[in-house]
Design an enzyme around this catalytic site. Sequence first.
Site, mmCIF file in Angstrom:
data_model
loop_
_atom_site.group_PDB
_atom_site.id
_atom_site.type_symbol
_atom_site.label_atom_id
_atom_site.label_comp_id
_atom_site.label_asym_id
_atom_site.label_seq_id
_atom_site.Cartn_x
_atom_site.Cartn_y
_atom_site.Cartn_z
ATOM 1 N N LYS A 131 -2.285 3.090 -6.216
ATOM 2 C CA LYS A 131 -2.931 1.848 -6.621
ATOM 3 C C LYS A 131 -2.499 0.806 -5.604
ATOM 4 O O LYS A 131 -1.345 0.383 -5.583
ATOM 5 C CB LYS A 131 -2.521 1.434 -8.030
ATOM 6 C CG LYS A 131 -3.127 0.102 -8.464
ATOM 7 C CD LYS A 131 -2.648 -0.328 -9.848
ATOM 8 C CE LYS A 131 -3.250 -1.692 -10.226
ATOM 9 N NZ LYS A 131 -2.760 -2.169 -11.545
ATOM 10 N N TYR A 163 2.245 2.864 -7.261
ATOM 11 C CA TYR A 163 1.730 1.495 -7.443
ATOM 12 C C TYR A 163 2.416 0.592 -6.432
ATOM 13 O O TYR A 163 3.604 0.304 -6.545
ATOM 14 C CB TYR A 163 2.001 1.039 -8.874
ATOM 15 C CG TYR A 163 1.438 -0.315 -9.264
ATOM 16 C CD1 TYR A 163 0.555 -1.021 -8.467
ATOM 17 C CD2 TYR A 163 1.797 -0.888 -10.485
ATOM 18 C CE1 TYR A 163 0.045 -2.247 -8.838
ATOM 19 C CE2 TYR A 163 1.292 -2.120 -10.879
ATOM 20 C CZ TYR A 163 0.422 -2.787 -10.056
ATOM 21 O OH TYR A 163 -0.078 -4.016 -10.438
#
Length: 301
Positions: free
Chosen positions: A169, A141
């Site tokens: 992400k 992330y």
Amino acid sequence: MPILKGAYTAMITPMLEDGSVDYEGFKKNVLFQLEHGIDGLLPLGTSGETPTLTEEEEEKLLNIVIPTVKDYNKRTGRDVKIMIGAGSNCTRDAVRYVERAKQMGGDFALVVTPYYNKPSDEGIYRHFEAVSKVGIPIVVYNIQGRTAKNISTSLLERIADLPNIIGVKEASGNINQMMEVIEKVVSKHPDFSVMSGDDGLTLPLMAAGGQGIISVVTNLIPDLMTELTHDCLEGKFAEARKIHYRLQPFFRAAFVDGNPSCIKYAMNVKGLPAGSVRLPLVEPKPEAKVIIEQAIKSCGL
């Protein structure tokens, strides 16, 4: 190794009036997502206010979402995935949270860049090296706005070479960096998934070769965002553009005064379990509420 693609909801954690977790409301939200065709669910992410949850509360939420999704998959023959937030700025704790995600039956663990400490690139690499050894697919992330540290493409190339690292992400907000990741990382690892972390960038990222969205707005509109991502995956970009531009006002409104404060307010307006946010977050300002209400109306939600 499971392939990551489509629309995933970064689930909010609904609260009761006294500030306690609304577990019944959380299960209703899980069922709402499943009934409206979502590809995957992410509990314990940023939108779930995880920094304010106790580990006991976290595990109660996981003990709701995981059996509910698995039972739904068994009954329907679908394959809705579960991604579990497992980040920390302490590597020891991140490893422990990833181990929990594996033991409880998650399909993926989402691990954020260590925040506040501002480690060097080598420190970030070793952090992901440690969590990769647990043996569950890991999604990196990258969100500089919350961590003060961007994962450069060259660093992500190193991280992607580690075992069990299957995607990112991407919430850097930099579409050029996202395309560079596709160019340099995906070309080497064809099964590596680049997922948007910004709802408004889903269409351009997927047009460039991204695989989907880990979304905030899907808390309210899972069907529309799932349709948008599936259109993109099928190359139907004219149809995807129609949905994208219809939803543009809501993409902006959902972040006009903080996340998850704004999406929770939108859900309250539409009668879905959400409730308040926990300090240090506060409810949206009156002028922000007007913007959110207007966006809901103008987008026909």
